[in-house]
Design a protein around this motif. Structure first.
Motif, PDB file in Angstrom:
ATOM      1  N   UNK A  91       0.815  -1.244   0.048  1.00  0.00           N
ATOM      2  CA  UNK A  91       0.023   0.068  -0.010  1.00  0.00           C
ATOM      3  C   UNK A  91       0.640   1.218   0.034  1.00  0.00           C
ATOM      4  N   UNK A  92       1.735   1.332   0.710  1.00  0.00           N
ATOM      5  CA  UNK A  92       2.982   2.122   0.795  1.00  0.00           C
ATOM      6  C   UNK A  92       3.448   2.552  -0.729  1.00  0.00           C
ATOM      7  N   UNK A  93       3.979   1.557  -1.443  1.00  0.00           N
ATOM      8  CA  UNK A  93       4.283   1.616  -2.766  1.00  0.00           C
ATOM      9  C   UNK A  93       3.413   2.274  -3.638  1.00  0.00           C
TER      10      UNK A  93
ATOM     11  N   UNK B 175       8.032  10.428   2.491  1.00  0.00           N
ATOM     12  CA  UNK B 175       7.752   9.090   2.672  1.00  0.00           C
ATOM     13  C   UNK B 175       6.970   8.677   3.444  1.00  0.00           C
ATOM     14  N   UNK B 176       7.247   9.163   4.796  1.00  0.00           N
ATOM     15  CA  UNK B 176       6.490   8.880   5.855  1.00  0.00           C
ATOM     16  C   UNK B 176       5.201   9.314   5.971  1.00  0.00           C
ATOM     17  N   UNK B 177       4.923  10.274   5.140  1.00  0.00           N
ATOM     18  CA  UNK B 177       3.331  10.545   5.140  1.00  0.00           C
ATOM     19  C   UNK B 177       2.725   9.606   4.211  1.00  0.00           C
ATOM     20  N   UNK B 178       3.334   9.068   3.109  1.00  0.00           N
ATOM     21  CA  UNK B 178       2.941   7.670   2.541  1.00  0.00           C
ATOM     22  C   UNK B 178       2.723   6.649   3.381  1.00  0.00           C
ATOM     23  N   UNK B 179       3.724   6.332   3.888  1.00  0.00           N
ATOM     24  CA  UNK B 179       3.546   5.273   5.074  1.00  0.00           C
ATOM     25  C   UNK B 179       2.521   5.146   6.017  1.00  0.00           C
ATOM     26  N   UNK B 180       2.403   6.619   6.786  1.00  0.00           N
ATOM     27  CA  UNK B 180       1.447   6.554   7.636  1.00  0.00           C
ATOM     28  C   UNK B 180      -0.192   6.507   6.817  1.00  0.00           C
ATOM     29  N   UNK B 181      -0.221   7.015   5.661  1.00  0.00           N
ATOM     30  CA  UNK B 181      -1.430   6.790   5.010  1.00  0.00           C
ATOM     31  C   UNK B 181      -1.688   5.304   4.843  1.00  0.00           C
ATOM     32  N   UNK B 182      -0.663   4.454   4.502  1.00  0.00           N
ATOM     33  CA  UNK B 182      -0.859   3.025   4.280  1.00  0.00           C
ATOM     34  C   UNK B 182      -1.250   2.372   5.535  1.00  0.00           C
ATOM     35  N   UNK B 183      -0.340   2.760   6.490  1.00  0.00           N
ATOM     36  CA  UNK B 183      -0.753   2.141   7.972  1.00  0.00           C
ATOM     37  C   UNK B 183      -2.133   2.219   8.326  1.00  0.00           C
ATOM     38  N   UNK B 184      -2.834   3.548   8.297  1.00  0.00           N
ATOM     39  CA  UNK B 184      -3.833   3.773   8.764  1.00  0.00           C
ATOM     40  C   UNK B 184      -5.402   3.323   7.868  1.00  0.00           C
ATOM     41  N   UNK B 185      -5.067   2.944   6.733  1.00  0.00           N
ATOM     42  CA  UNK B 185      -6.094   2.405   5.763  1.00  0.00           C
ATOM     43  C   UNK B 185      -7.104   1.554   6.503  1.00  0.00           C
ATOM     44  N   UNK B 186      -8.348   1.734   6.461  1.00  0.00           N
ATOM     45  CA  UNK B 186      -9.523   0.684   6.906  1.00  0.00           C
ATOM     46  C   UNK B 186      -9.139  -0.471   5.938  1.00  0.00           C
TER      47      UNK B 186
END
Length: 389
Positions: free
Chosen positions: A347-349, A378-389
């Motif tokens: 998802x981060x990718x 990069x961390x913003x992309x990772x946070x979005x991937x982590x937080x997804x439902x």
């Protein structure tokens, strides 16, 4: 299907669960795939590209050496090999260096040196090496045996004997094994990388060092992944005031070319004699020229930047949606996610950032000098991937 994907699957041994991306170009912390898509690389070739892709100073050093003397046998002297050994010893206080091509080779050298030292000083039965559960020391048969994870001890038996495994963080466990066996050394990672990016407690590390002195064992520290600035110190053991007898390192030292180094302290500096060990490509002048460029630029200012970037990542991710915890040291960090780590990385990718996994964690190993704006992206992309439902 991408033709490179197809060729790889047809002709390359199927030992890697690759992500569905063909990288074709990189500069600094940015990489581009075959479709022209740009990514912030938070993995830097698994801690290899210390200054990112295509670093200008590194390219200049390597290119100059390629045009002069690309390779020479270790039967002859070469300047880059001797100069890199000098720089490593000067900056660590170690006395001698053996060069190989990888972390596993550096660890093989450390194991051989420790056992020969044990034989020379305590007799031929003094050969057992204590390592830690959850450790990782390489993929050769011997370094797999040294690795304290049962999952690596399948399919390839019989494994070499002479390794026993203590509980990480439990000094009593290390002491019990030292008293039950004729041990020549304790070998450990300050940060257990492949084991889930777990930094060992300071009091445990100091306790192991004191036990080694008490029992006349060597202290061997594996800095293959944590070394060369990644921890926020030149080597991670320096953050804890340790004085190891042997240090192994690789990955980031070469900046993108294969190198391994086994640093020998005063107690073992004369243990290896002519014919006791060797390597065809170890100390290759081109690789050493590149490593000199990298090591010479890991200074106090860079290390302060590593710590600053580490603090930013830890603060940004601790308590963030989808994050259970953050572990590690410096720019060697592990994020324990709510959802499966590989799913998070995929998802981060999709959001333009490349990350890695280590066991059940998302692993972050960005270039040491990654620009803050790119790190934030990069961390913003990772946070979005982590937080997804």
């Amino acid at each position: 299907m991408n033709p490179i994907f197809e060729k790889d699957r047809t002709y390359v041994a199927g030992t890697y669960a690759r992500f569905p991306v063909q990288l074709v170009r990189g500069k600094g912390a940015l990489a581009w795939d075959a479709d022209g898509r740009e990514y912030v690389d938070l993995g830097s070739g698994i801690a290899v590209n210390a200054f990112g892709y295509a670093d200008d100073a590194w390219i200049a050093a390597v290119t100059a050496q390629l045009g002069a003397l690309p390779h020479a046998s270790n039967l002859y002297y070469t300047g880059p090999c001797a100069e890199l050994a000098e720089m490593l010893c000067t900056r660590t206080g170690m006395k001698k260096v053996f060069f190989g091509n990888s972390g596993a080779e550096a660890n093989e050298c450390a194991i051989k040196t420790a056992r020969k030292w044990g034989h020379d000083h305590h007799g031929e039965d003094c050969s057992t090496i204590i390592t830690l559960k959850n450790s990782f020391h390489g993929r050769t048969i011997t370094t797999l045996a040294a690795t304290g994870q049962d999952s690596f001890h399948t399919n390839f038996a019989p494994f070499p004997e002479g390794f026993v495994y203590a509980e990480a963080g439990n000094l009593d466990s290390v002491r019990a094994l030292a008293e039950e066996n004729a041990c020549c050394a304790v070998m450990l990672e300050v940060v257990q990388g492949e084991g889930g990016v777990m930094a060992l407690p300071a009091d445990f590390l100091k306790g192991v060092e004191a036990l080694c002195r008490e029992k006349d064992m060597l202290l061997v520290i594996d800095e293959v992944q944590a070394g060369n600035g990644r921890s926020g110190a030149l080597y991670a053991y320096m953050r804890f005031g340790l004085s190891p007898d042997i240090v192994t390192t690789a990955k980031g030292l070469g900046g993108g070319l294969p190198i391994g180094a086994c640093l020998l302290g005063e107690r073992v500096q004369d243990t290896l004699t002519p014919g006791a060990h060797g390597s065809t490509f170890g100390g290759n002048p081109t690789v050493c020229a590149g490593a000199l460029s990298i090591l010479s630029r890991i200074d106090d200012a860079l290390l302060a930047g590593v710590r600053e970037r580490s603090d930013y990542i830890v603060n940004a991710l601790t308590g963030a949606p989808g994050v259970k915890s953050v572990s590690g040291l410096g720019l060697m960090l592990g994020v324990d996610p709510v959802r499966p780590a590989r799913e998070v990385v995929l998802r981060c990718m999709e959001r333009g950032a490349l990350a890695l996994t280590a066991k059940a964690k998302v692993r972050l190993l960005p270039p040491l000098n990654i620009p803050m704006d790119q790190l934030e992206r990069g961390i913003a992309a990772l946070k979005a991937a982590l937080a997804e439902d």
